[in-house]
Design a protein around this motif. Structure first.
Motif, PDB file in Angstrom:
ATOM      1  N   PHE A  37      63.739  98.125  38.257  1.00  0.00           N
ATOM      2  CA  PHE A  37      62.591  97.612  38.397  1.00  0.00           C
ATOM      3  C   PHE A  37      61.801  98.221  39.542  1.00  0.00           C
ATOM      4  O   PHE A  37      60.668  98.555  39.706  1.00  0.00           O
ATOM      5  CB  PHE A  37      62.401  96.035  38.198  1.00  0.00           C
ATOM      6  N   MET A  38      62.352  98.068  40.567  1.00  0.00           N
ATOM      7  CA  MET A  38      61.772  98.616  42.168  1.00  0.00           C
ATOM      8  C   MET A  38      61.867 100.042  42.013  1.00  0.00           C
ATOM      9  O   MET A  38      60.885 100.374  42.821  1.00  0.00           O
ATOM     10  CB  MET A  38      62.745  97.825  43.106  1.00  0.00           C
ATOM     11  N   ALA A  39      62.768 100.751  41.743  1.00  0.00           N
ATOM     12  CA  ALA A  39      62.549 102.225  41.545  1.00  0.00           C
ATOM     13  C   ALA A  39      61.527 102.658  40.917  1.00  0.00           C
ATOM     14  O   ALA A  39      60.620 103.656  41.112  1.00  0.00           O
ATOM     15  CB  ALA A  39      63.865 102.655  40.998  1.00  0.00           C
ATOM     16  N   ASN A  40      60.941 101.946  39.848  1.00  0.00           N
ATOM     17  CA  ASN A  40      59.696 102.376  38.957  1.00  0.00           C
ATOM     18  C   ASN A  40      58.520 101.922  39.714  1.00  0.00           C
ATOM     19  O   ASN A  40      57.320 102.803  39.960  1.00  0.00           O
ATOM     20  CB  ASN A  40      59.635 101.514  37.539  1.00  0.00           C
ATOM     21  N   LEU A  41      58.607 100.821  40.559  1.00  0.00           N
ATOM     22  CA  LEU A  41      57.219 100.562  41.568  1.00  0.00           C
ATOM     23  C   LEU A  41      57.242 101.693  42.685  1.00  0.00           C
ATOM     24  O   LEU A  41      56.077 101.837  43.051  1.00  0.00           O
ATOM     25  CB  LEU A  41      57.627  99.198  41.981  1.00  0.00           C
ATOM     26  N   VAL A  42      58.269 101.844  43.331  1.00  0.00           N
ATOM     27  CA  VAL A  42      58.147 102.774  44.443  1.00  0.00           C
ATOM     28  C   VAL A  42      57.806 104.255  44.220  1.00  0.00           C
ATOM     29  O   VAL A  42      57.471 104.992  45.171  1.00  0.00           O
ATOM     30  CB  VAL A  42      59.419 102.750  45.573  1.00  0.00           C
ATOM     31  N   GLY A  43      58.203 104.587  42.930  1.00  0.00           N
ATOM     32  CA  GLY A  43      57.833 105.982  42.444  1.00  0.00           C
ATOM     33  C   GLY A  43      58.557 106.922  43.106  1.00  0.00           C
ATOM     34  O   GLY A  43      59.602 106.849  43.864  1.00  0.00           O
ATOM     35  N   ASN A  44      58.280 108.242  42.970  1.00  0.00           N
ATOM     36  CA  ASN A  44      59.036 109.278  43.422  1.00  0.00           C
ATOM     37  C   ASN A  44      58.862 109.627  44.981  1.00  0.00           C
ATOM     38  O   ASN A  44      59.758 110.173  45.447  1.00  0.00           O
ATOM     39  CB  ASN A  44      58.225 110.739  42.975  1.00  0.00           C
ATOM     40  N   HIS A  45      58.076 108.831  45.605  1.00  0.00           N
ATOM     41  CA  HIS A  45      58.355 109.013  47.170  1.00  0.00           C
ATOM     42  C   HIS A  45      58.554 107.859  47.797  1.00  0.00           C
ATOM     43  O   HIS A  45      58.652 108.171  49.116  1.00  0.00           O
ATOM     44  CB  HIS A  45      56.607 109.468  47.641  1.00  0.00           C
ATOM     45  N   GLY A  46      58.805 106.765  47.219  1.00  0.00           N
ATOM     46  CA  GLY A  46      59.563 105.852  48.035  1.00  0.00           C
ATOM     47  C   GLY A  46      61.044 105.694  47.794  1.00  0.00           C
ATOM     48  O   GLY A  46      61.603 106.743  47.385  1.00  0.00           O
ATOM     49  N   HIS A  47      61.749 104.591  48.087  1.00  0.00           N
ATOM     50  CA  HIS A  47      63.033 104.672  48.125  1.00  0.00           C
ATOM     51  C   HIS A  47      63.677 103.198  47.933  1.00  0.00           C
ATOM     52  O   HIS A  47      63.332 102.378  48.452  1.00  0.00           O
ATOM     53  CB  HIS A  47      63.747 105.389  49.476  1.00  0.00           C
ATOM     54  N   VAL A  48      64.910 103.340  47.190  1.00  0.00           N
ATOM     55  CA  VAL A  48      65.468 101.900  46.990  1.00  0.00           C
ATOM     56  C   VAL A  48      67.080 102.125  47.628  1.00  0.00           C
ATOM     57  O   VAL A  48      67.472 103.079  47.209  1.00  0.00           O
ATOM     58  CB  VAL A  48      65.624 101.667  45.371  1.00  0.00           C
ATOM     59  N   TYR A  49      67.296 101.168  48.194  1.00  0.00           N
ATOM     60  CA  TYR A  49      68.595 101.125  48.875  1.00  0.00           C
ATOM     61  C   TYR A  49      69.411  99.877  48.053  1.00  0.00           C
ATOM     62  O   TYR A  49      68.833  98.896  48.331  1.00  0.00           O
ATOM     63  CB  TYR A  49      68.725 100.818  50.184  1.00  0.00           C
TER      64      TYR A  49
END
Length: 188
Positions: A37-49
């Motif tokens: 869910f969060m990976a979709n929200l942050v998109g290609n330029h964001g990051h999920v740890y």
């Protein structure tokens, strides 16, 4: 309108806070639902740890994200959430915890008050102003009530000038319905 259960409401809150390009944390990866869910929200330029003590959870989530072409903006760590400070040093806009045990797994492997409180504090230290830390607290298992009480007591003591804390829970349901705790940072 329908009143949402805690897990669904956590996504409603996160979707209002997380923007493309943000850094976020999934402190308890589990089956990867929140990570995806969060990976979709942050998109290609964001990051999920993403963090999980159980190798099974990391493997499952990695496959899930790879199959959906979301793995490129996600780092998964097979370690407990109490080690967040060793892996993340960038400001975050959000973090989520699902406290308890991994469904369908060994119910003796549970989150614990000491490590959870340490990880929650680490997330608050990384949190940007107006960012949110969410904990969905499952407590109907051995050790669950102790963790629930410790986390809620800790959240009640947060400085109200710096943080707003919300507790969201159905109160007329049986079998320990999960509690959603949301903490928003108001100022540094």
């Amino acid at each position: 309108m329908k009143i949402e259960p805690s897990v669904k409401y956590s996504h409603t809150i996160l979707s209002q806070v997380i923007k493309p390009g943000d850094n976020v944390i999934d402190a308890t990866v589990g089956k990867g639902n929140d990570t995806e869910f969060m990976a979709n929200l942050v998109g290609n330029h964001g990051h999920v740890y993403g963090f999980d003590l159980q190798e099974e959870a990391i493997k499952y989530t990695k496959k899930r994200l790879t199959d959906k072409s979301l793995i490129n903006n996600v780092d998964l760590f097979n370690t407990g959430h109490e080690n967040i400070h060793s892996y993340v040093d960038k400001p975050i806009s959000a973090a989520i915890f699902n406290l308890g045990y991994l469904p369908g797994s060994d119910k003796n492997i549970i989150t614990k008050p000491e490590t959870t409180l340490s990880a929650l504090q680490d997330c608050l230290n990384l949190l940007s102003v107006n960012g949110i830390v969410i904990a969905v607290i499952y407590y109907g298992h051995d050790g669950g009530k102790e963790e629930k009480n410790a986390v809620l007591d800790w959240a009640k003591k947060l400085d109200q000038k710096k943080y707003t804390s919300l507790q969201y829970q159905f109160i007329n349901q049986i079998h320990c319905p999960p509690i959603l705790l949301a903490i928003q940072k108001k100022s540094n």
